[in-house]
Design a protein around this motif. Structure first.
Motif, PDB file in Angstrom:
ATOM      1  N   LEU A  28       7.014 -28.321  -4.809  1.00 15.86           N
ATOM      2  CA  LEU A  28       7.011 -29.549  -4.034  1.00 15.86           C
ATOM      3  C   LEU A  28       7.045 -29.298  -2.539  1.00 15.86           C
ATOM      4  CD1 LEU A  28       9.420 -31.806  -6.133  1.00 15.86           C
ATOM      5  CD2 LEU A  28       6.933 -31.758  -6.162  1.00 15.86           C
ATOM      6  N   ASP A  29       7.166 -28.036  -2.154  1.00 16.77           N
ATOM      7  CA  ASP A  29       7.149 -27.716  -0.729  1.00 16.77           C
ATOM      8  C   ASP A  29       5.791 -28.052  -0.131  1.00 16.77           C
ATOM      9  OD1 ASP A  29       9.680 -26.846  -0.963  1.00 16.77           O
ATOM     10  OD2 ASP A  29       9.196 -24.705  -1.006  1.00 16.77           O
ATOM     11  N   ARG A  30       5.803 -28.403   1.116  1.00 12.84           N
ATOM     12  CA  ARG A  30       4.535 -28.719   1.785  1.00 12.84           C
ATOM     13  C   ARG A  30       3.700 -27.459   1.921  1.00 12.84           C
ATOM     14  NH1 ARG A  30       4.714 -32.204   7.158  1.00 12.84           N
ATOM     15  NH2 ARG A  30       5.423 -33.695   5.581  1.00 12.84           N
ATOM     16  N   SER A  31       2.429 -27.574   1.553  1.00  9.98           N
ATOM     17  CA  SER A  31       1.552 -26.413   1.591  1.00  9.98           C
ATOM     18  C   SER A  31       1.292 -25.983   3.028  1.00  9.98           C
ATOM     19  CB  SER A  31       0.228 -26.743   0.889  1.00  9.98           C
ATOM     20  OG  SER A  31      -0.684 -25.689   1.043  1.00  9.98           O
ATOM     21  N   SER A  32       1.147 -24.678   3.207  1.00  9.80           N
ATOM     22  CA  SER A  32       0.856 -24.142   4.539  1.00  9.80           C
ATOM     23  C   SER A  32      -0.631 -24.177   4.844  1.00  9.80           C
ATOM     24  CB  SER A  32       1.373 -22.706   4.635  1.00  9.80           C
ATOM     25  OG  SER A  32       0.750 -21.888   3.655  1.00  9.80           O
ATOM     26  N   GLU A  33      -1.444 -24.566   3.874  1.00 12.39           N
ATOM     27  CA  GLU A  33      -2.882 -24.596   4.082  1.00 12.39           C
ATOM     28  C   GLU A  33      -3.265 -25.766   4.981  1.00 12.39           C
ATOM     29  OE1 GLU A  33      -4.800 -22.327   3.145  1.00 12.39           O
ATOM     30  OE2 GLU A  33      -3.742 -21.266   1.538  1.00 12.39           O
ATOM     31  N   ARG A  34      -4.281 -25.561   5.810  1.00  8.42           N
ATOM     32  CA  ARG A  34      -4.788 -26.632   6.657  1.00  8.42           C
ATOM     33  C   ARG A  34      -5.537 -27.637   5.814  1.00  8.42           C
ATOM     34  NH1 ARG A  34      -5.012 -25.040  12.011  1.00  8.42           N
ATOM     35  NH2 ARG A  34      -5.470 -27.247  12.378  1.00  8.42           N
ATOM     36  N   TRP A  35      -5.741 -28.837   6.362  1.00  8.85           N
ATOM     37  CA  TRP A  35      -6.352 -29.920   5.592  1.00  8.85           C
ATOM     38  C   TRP A  35      -7.755 -29.569   5.109  1.00  8.85           C
ATOM     39  CZ3 TRP A  35     -10.969 -31.965   7.125  1.00  8.85           C
ATOM     40  CH2 TRP A  35     -11.369 -31.721   8.439  1.00  8.85           C
ATOM     41  N   HIS A  36      -8.504 -28.805   5.921  1.00  6.77           N
ATOM     42  CA  HIS A  36      -9.883 -28.503   5.542  1.00  6.77           C
ATOM     43  C   HIS A  36      -9.966 -27.518   4.381  1.00  6.77           C
ATOM     44  CE1 HIS A  36      -9.376 -24.722   7.752  1.00  6.77           C
ATOM     45  NE2 HIS A  36      -8.919 -25.442   8.777  1.00  6.77           N
ATOM     46  N   HIS A  37      -8.838 -26.887   4.035  1.00  8.69           N
ATOM     47  CA  HIS A  37      -8.836 -25.986   2.881  1.00  8.69           C
ATOM     48  C   HIS A  37      -9.166 -26.752   1.605  1.00  8.69           C
ATOM     49  CE1 HIS A  37      -7.563 -22.722   0.195  1.00  8.69           C
ATOM     50  NE2 HIS A  37      -6.894 -23.640  -0.476  1.00  8.69           N
ATOM     51  N   TYR A  38      -8.799 -28.012   1.565  1.00  8.48           N
ATOM     52  CA  TYR A  38      -9.010 -28.825   0.357  1.00  8.48           C
ATOM     53  C   TYR A  38     -10.336 -29.573   0.374  1.00  8.48           C
ATOM     54  CZ  TYR A  38      -4.048 -27.832   0.073  1.00  8.48           C
ATOM     55  OH  TYR A  38      -2.843 -27.181   0.029  1.00  8.48           O
ATOM     56  N   LEU A  39     -11.073 -29.415   1.462  1.00  4.95           N
ATOM     57  CA  LEU A  39     -12.393 -30.028   1.546  1.00  4.95           C
ATOM     58  C   LEU A  39     -13.419 -29.053   0.975  1.00  4.95           C
ATOM     59  CD1 LEU A  39     -14.146 -32.387   2.531  1.00  4.95           C
ATOM     60  CD2 LEU A  39     -14.363 -31.196   4.724  1.00  4.95           C
ATOM     61  N   THR A  40     -13.931 -29.343  -0.195  1.00  4.01           N
ATOM     62  CA  THR A  40     -14.888 -28.476  -0.862  1.00  4.01           C
ATOM     63  C   THR A  40     -16.144 -29.247  -1.214  1.00  4.01           C
ATOM     64  OG1 THR A  40     -14.057 -28.964  -3.093  1.00  4.01           O
ATOM     65  CG2 THR A  40     -12.964 -27.183  -1.868  1.00  4.01           C
ATOM     66  N   ILE A  41     -17.195 -28.510  -1.529  1.00  4.20           N
ATOM     67  CA  ILE A  41     -18.439 -29.162  -1.924  1.00  4.20           C
ATOM     68  C   ILE A  41     -18.262 -29.918  -3.239  1.00  4.20           C
ATOM     69  CG2 ILE A  41     -19.339 -27.172  -3.205  1.00  4.20           C
ATOM     70  CD1 ILE A  41     -22.132 -27.915  -2.098  1.00  4.20           C
ATOM     71  N   ASP A  42     -17.331 -29.451  -4.079  1.00  2.00           N
ATOM     72  CA  ASP A  42     -17.041 -30.162  -5.326  1.00  2.00           C
ATOM     73  C   ASP A  42     -16.450 -31.535  -5.048  1.00  2.00           C
ATOM     74  OD1 ASP A  42     -16.964 -27.170  -5.936  1.00  2.00           O
ATOM     75  OD2 ASP A  42     -16.956 -28.011  -7.957  1.00  2.00           O
ATOM     76  N   LEU A  43     -15.538 -31.608  -4.078  1.00  2.00           N
ATOM     77  CA  LEU A  43     -14.932 -32.888  -3.731  1.00  2.00           C
ATOM     78  C   LEU A  43     -15.963 -33.843  -3.154  1.00  2.00           C
ATOM     79  CD1 LEU A  43     -12.445 -34.682  -3.351  1.00  2.00           C
ATOM     80  CD2 LEU A  43     -12.051 -33.551  -1.147  1.00  2.00           C
TER      81      LEU A  43
END
Length: 379
Positions: A28-43
């Protein structure tokens, strides 16, 4: 006068409340990844599939233009109507194509199904088993790992310690499953192992073990469980292969070859079931995932998180469960590039070499430090 109950004043002496320090679970800790890490071509493709490329949304746009009194001969109205008709045509073609290839879906009622999952303690198989167990389905797991009775009861799953590479063990466990739960109707062939070694360092025993677990076990489970489905007149068979079955990879030769064999096995199985009148309600699903975040390939990364994201078992499990319960046949390839990986073989060999170098498919295992050396004498 009515008696009144006296209450303790906060200022009065009272035992102090025990202080408890609470820390949130790591997940449940906040991820250290930047927001664009979750932006993928699949999404992006997923969002477009439910907006711009969806027939219903396309016709909504036409209705919105008409609500603004846009004339039918106006350029924007012509473009909107043409696009809506194109999306509708593609959608209808897709429905007919699926029906022509796989037939009508079968009815699935989990209370009447008996689900057998090989390699169902960890990873994708474990997630599938626990999900179905929480839904009170009849689930039997075949795995070499042992699970305590208390844990099995808590998950609502029956675990049978069994080496699926041994046909005699599978036959014995199959008899127990039929007695405990009933005739199996859903078979998920998920068990798999990998030896991360070069061809020269891989022993004959390791190659044989890989093929027995990853490939020959499918033949065994099909020979044992398919007759029950034919007698029941219904069933679903899931074959879990890998995108490496199309590509191959350095230091994963035995694993890739064993998964490639499953591609041919799946298509052969479909052909044989199509010729059997008793198998009309037996569905087949081929799963070819890309890089998964499991223990088997921990630390392996992809060159581009945008084009080739590492997927979680939950993403595959969600889509697979949906297909099984809809009673569909088909192929499940995720992420997006896995659906079009066969196009690579049609490209010029020079371009194929460039793409392989860029993708890092042949260096990923070495970079992750998973390559094992064997100094013993080869058989």
């Amino acid at each position: 006068m009515l008696p009144t109950n006296s209450c303790s004043s906060p200022t009065m002496s009272s035992p102090e409340l025990k202080k408890v320090t609470v820390s949130l679970p790591k997940r449940l800790d906040r991820s250290s990844e930047r927001w664009h890490h979750y932006l993928t071509i699949d999404l992006i493709w997923y969002v477009l599939g439910y907006t711009l490329f969806h027939p219903w949304t396309s016709w909504i746009l036409v209705l919105c233009l008409r609500a603004q009194y846009t004339k039918y001969h106006a350029p924007e109205m012509k473009i909107a109507m043409a696009w809506a008709m194109l999306m509708s045509a593609i959608g209808i073609f897709h429905i007919f194509s699926e029906r022509l290839a796989f037939g009508s879906p079968r009815e699935v009622d989990l209370s009447d199904e008996v689900i057998v999952i090989t390699g169902g303690v960890d990873g994708l198989g474990g997630l599938l088993a626990e999900t179905y167990g929480m839904r009170n389905a009849n689930v039997a797991v075949l795995d070499t790992k042992r699970v305590d009775d208390e844990e099995a009861e808590e998950k609502g799953v029956l675990y049978y310690q069994c080496d699926v590479s041994d046909a005699k063990q599978v036959e014995a466990v199959a008899a127990e499953i039929v007695e405990d739960l009933g005739p199996p109707t859903i078979l998920i062939n998920n068990a798999g192992i990998a030896h991360t070694k070069s061809i020269l360092d891989t022993t004959a025993e390791e190659v044989e073990q890989t093929f027995r677990t990853n490939t020959l076990s499918h033949f065994t489970t099909l020979r044992i469980f398919l007759p029950y489905m034919l007698r029941e007149g219904r069933g679903t068979i899931v074959t879990v292969s890998s995108v490496l079955g199309h590509l191959g990879a350095a230091n994963l030769s035995a694993y890739s070859a064993s998964k490639a064999a499953l591609l041919a096995l799946h298509h052969s199985l479909r052909a044989e079931l199509a010729q059997n009148p008793a198998a009309q309600e037996i569905k087949t699903i081929l799963v070819t995932p890309g890089q998964m975040s499991t223990k088997m390939f921990v630390g392996v990364t992809t060159p581009s998180n945008f084009l080739a994201p590492v997927i979680s078992p939950a993403e595959i499990a969600k889509s697979l469960i949906r297909m099984i319960e809809k009673g569909d046949s088909g192929e499940l390839a995720v992420p997006l590039y896995a659906q079009y990986i066969q196009i690579l073989g049609a490209l010029p060999v020079g371009m194929q070499a460039i793409i392989r170098r860029w993708s890092g498919v042949d260096t990923a295992i070495a970079k992750a430090g998973l390559v094992k050396k064997d100094t013993s004498e080869k058989q």
